[in-house]
Design an enzyme around this catalytic site. Structure first.
Site, PDB file in Angstrom:
ATOM      1  N   LYS A 173      17.428   5.240 -36.375  1.00 43.89           N
ATOM      2  CA  LYS A 173      18.075   6.279 -35.577  1.00 43.89           C
ATOM      3  C   LYS A 173      19.291   6.814 -36.319  1.00 43.89           C
ATOM      4  CE  LYS A 173      16.455   4.991 -30.995  1.00 43.89           C
ATOM      5  NZ  LYS A 173      15.677   6.242 -30.881  1.00 43.89           N
ATOM      6  N   HIS A 214       4.279   1.897 -33.131  1.00 41.55           N
ATOM      7  CA  HIS A 214       4.004   3.137 -33.858  1.00 41.55           C
ATOM      8  C   HIS A 214       3.687   2.902 -35.331  1.00 41.55           C
ATOM      9  CE1 HIS A 214       5.284   4.821 -30.200  1.00 41.55           C
ATOM     10  NE2 HIS A 214       6.553   5.041 -30.480  1.00 41.55           N
ATOM     11  N   ASP A 264      11.007  -1.604 -30.873  1.00 41.53           N
ATOM     12  CA  ASP A 264      10.812  -0.280 -30.294  1.00 41.53           C
ATOM     13  C   ASP A 264       9.835   0.566 -31.090  1.00 41.53           C
ATOM     14  OD1 ASP A 264      11.426   1.848 -28.425  1.00 41.53           O
ATOM     15  OD2 ASP A 264      12.589   2.788 -30.030  1.00 41.53           O
ATOM     16  N   GLU A 300      14.619   9.269 -37.059  1.00 37.03           N
ATOM     17  CA  GLU A 300      15.123  10.108 -35.975  1.00 37.03           C
ATOM     18  C   GLU A 300      16.578  10.460 -36.251  1.00 37.03           C
ATOM     19  OE1 GLU A 300      13.317   8.743 -31.913  1.00 37.03           O
ATOM     20  OE2 GLU A 300      13.855   6.958 -33.048  1.00 37.03           O
ATOM     21  N   HIS A 303       2.024   6.928 -27.424  1.00 39.86           N
ATOM     22  CA  HIS A 303       1.909   8.379 -27.572  1.00 39.86           C
ATOM     23  C   HIS A 303       1.704   8.807 -29.022  1.00 39.86           C
ATOM     24  CE1 HIS A 303       6.230   8.103 -28.579  1.00 39.86           C
ATOM     25  NE2 HIS A 303       6.052   9.254 -29.203  1.00 39.86           N
ATOM     26  N   LYS A 363       4.548   1.144 -23.211  1.00 38.53           N
ATOM     27  CA  LYS A 363       5.341   0.192 -23.993  1.00 38.53           C
ATOM     28  C   LYS A 363       6.741   0.105 -23.369  1.00 38.53           C
ATOM     29  CE  LYS A 363       7.798   2.963 -27.316  1.00 38.53           C
ATOM     30  NZ  LYS A 363       8.641   2.831 -28.450  1.00 38.53           N
ATOM     31  N   LYS A 405      -1.032  12.041 -31.065  1.00 39.96           N
ATOM     32  CA  LYS A 405      -0.622  13.204 -31.850  1.00 39.96           C
ATOM     33  C   LYS A 405      -1.780  13.724 -32.682  1.00 39.96           C
ATOM     34  CE  LYS A 405       4.288  11.938 -32.340  1.00 39.96           C
ATOM     35  NZ  LYS A 405       4.871  13.189 -31.807  1.00 39.96           N
TER      36      LYS A 405
END
Length: 404
Positions: A245, A145, A140, A121, A83, A53, A87
């Site tokens: 974030k 995700h 993003d 995050e 990713h 990505k 997990k």
């Protein structure tokens, strides 16, 4: 080509060939084109193309990337890596739902009131400012995700564990998401940008003070959305997504809030701490599953209090878990595309978000920055829930040892 053929002769075997494009998306087309021109892509059973990505900047660019890859490779050769899907805790959502008979019968609109998916995050943009200035939180994180987590939570039971069967069921979820009209964006989506604040006792700069970021940047570092699924299982159940974030803590979790009992049998003074029943699927930093419900407190009187039942990965499994990339790269070598996104999935995800991206691009956010670093986002983050009479579930407290 000669080098690869020489290795085949040396090893006396026809090796699998994996071409990993960990590059900006603008390089995907020339890389794929050159691999096609040399004939390497034509080896359909052993040549694979892996791309990272972001898979485009919007729907049009995603379609262009998919078309460019398809000119040299067949879809079964293309592995679009995310990713988060590698997990262990993410994969366990399918195991939890479809390997156990207790929860799936109540996994629908009759018993579920709403669902939240949070990926927070505590870090800022770090050294990714150049990329982030072109992306933002929606592109993003939400486009890949969070929407993938939504699919795992909401998908129908697969007939088997075949890669396309799993991906077809996830695509059905994407197609069931109610389209967002441009005039609805303000009601169902919220954005924010972090300003100066405190993280772990240290003063941190705001986004616009980060190196490589414009001092009047309109890029969002926080995004929240309310999505609805128009199908039999989930009609009327809102799904709330948020990511940001410089948030109050590092946290990735799915929370299923169940409907209240139709009638409270117990007297008011027995249930002063009444809370709804919730199921938390915690992905990080705590890895486990927590069921929150009401129980009687020991004593002569009938007093209810909220309690928890926990499954902890670290306690249940003592062996080391492979990292997400270990799992995904192994699957590439095994030619197993179950955990990878197909072209139609990527385009469906962009289709969901395009109205929001269009409206946000057309209106400059004069309120930025609108949440301090170390908080849980801007005030507007709660509005999609408040309009429905809900609030974000409180974050789960993580003990110093990293367990819930």
């Amino acid at each position: 080509v000669e080098v690869l053929e020489g290795l085949d002769r040396e090893w006396e075997a026809r090796a699998q060939q994996v071409f990993y494009a960990a590059t900006p998306p603008s390089f995907f087309e020339p890389i794929a084109s050159q691999l096609g021109a040399t004939g390497l892509a034509a080896q359909r059973t052993r040549a694979r193309m892996v791309v990272e990505k972001p898979l485009g900047h919007d729907l049009l660019s995603a379609r262009a990337i998919n078309a460019a890859l398809a000119r040299s490779f067949e879809e079964k050769q293309i592995f679009r890596i995310d990713h988060y899907l590698g997990k262990e805790t993410t994969q366990n959502i399918l195991a939890f739902r479809f390997a156990n008979p207790m929860f799936e019968p109540i996994w629908d609109r009759r018993y579920v009131e709403f669902v939240t998916i949070s990926v927070a995050e505590s870090l800022g943009v770090e050294r990714r400012a150049v990329y982030y200035e072109q992306a933002g939180a929606l592109r993003d994180m939400v486009q890949n995700h969070l929407l993938q987590l939504l699919c795992l939570v909401a998908m129908e039971p697969p007939v088997n564990f075949d890669a396309d069967e799993i991906r077809n069921k996830k695509l059905d979820v994407m197609r069931a998401i109610r389209p967002i009209h441009h005039d609805q964006v303000a009601e169902v989506a919220a954005r924010g940008q972090y300003g100066q604040g405190w993280i772990d006792g240290q003063r941190v700069p705001g986004y616009r003070q980060e190196e490589g970021v414009a001092n009047d940047s309109p890029v969002e570092t926080f995004a929240a959305m309310r999505l609805s699924l128009d199908n039999w299982r989930w009609q009327g159940v809102p799904f709330y997504l948020r990511t940001g974030k410089r948030m109050g803590a590092r946290l990735s979790e799915v929370v299923i809030q169940f409907r209240s009992v139709p009638h409270r049998t117990f007297p008011p003074n027995a249930s002063l701490e009444w809370r709804p029943a919730r199921l938390r699927l915690s992905l990080q930093p705590y890895e486990g599953i927590v069921l929150e419900f009401m129980a009687k407190q020991p004593g002569l009187s009938m007093v209810l209090r909220p309690v928890e039942m926990r499954f902890d990965y670290a306690e249940a499994f003592t062996g080391p878990s492979p990292s997400a990339y270990e799992t995904l790269l192994y699957d590439v070598m095994e030619n197993d595309s179950t955990l990878f996104m197909r072209a139609d999935q990527v385009e469906a995800a962009w289709s969901v978000l395009m109205p929001v991206l269009d409206v946000w691009r057309a209106s400059y956010p004069t309120e930025f920055p609108d949440y301090p670093a170390g908080s849980w986002g801007p005030h507007s983050a709660s509005m999609p829930l408040v309009r429905d009479g809900y609030t974000w579930p409180p974050p789960m407290k993580v003990r110093p040892n990293g367990r819930g």
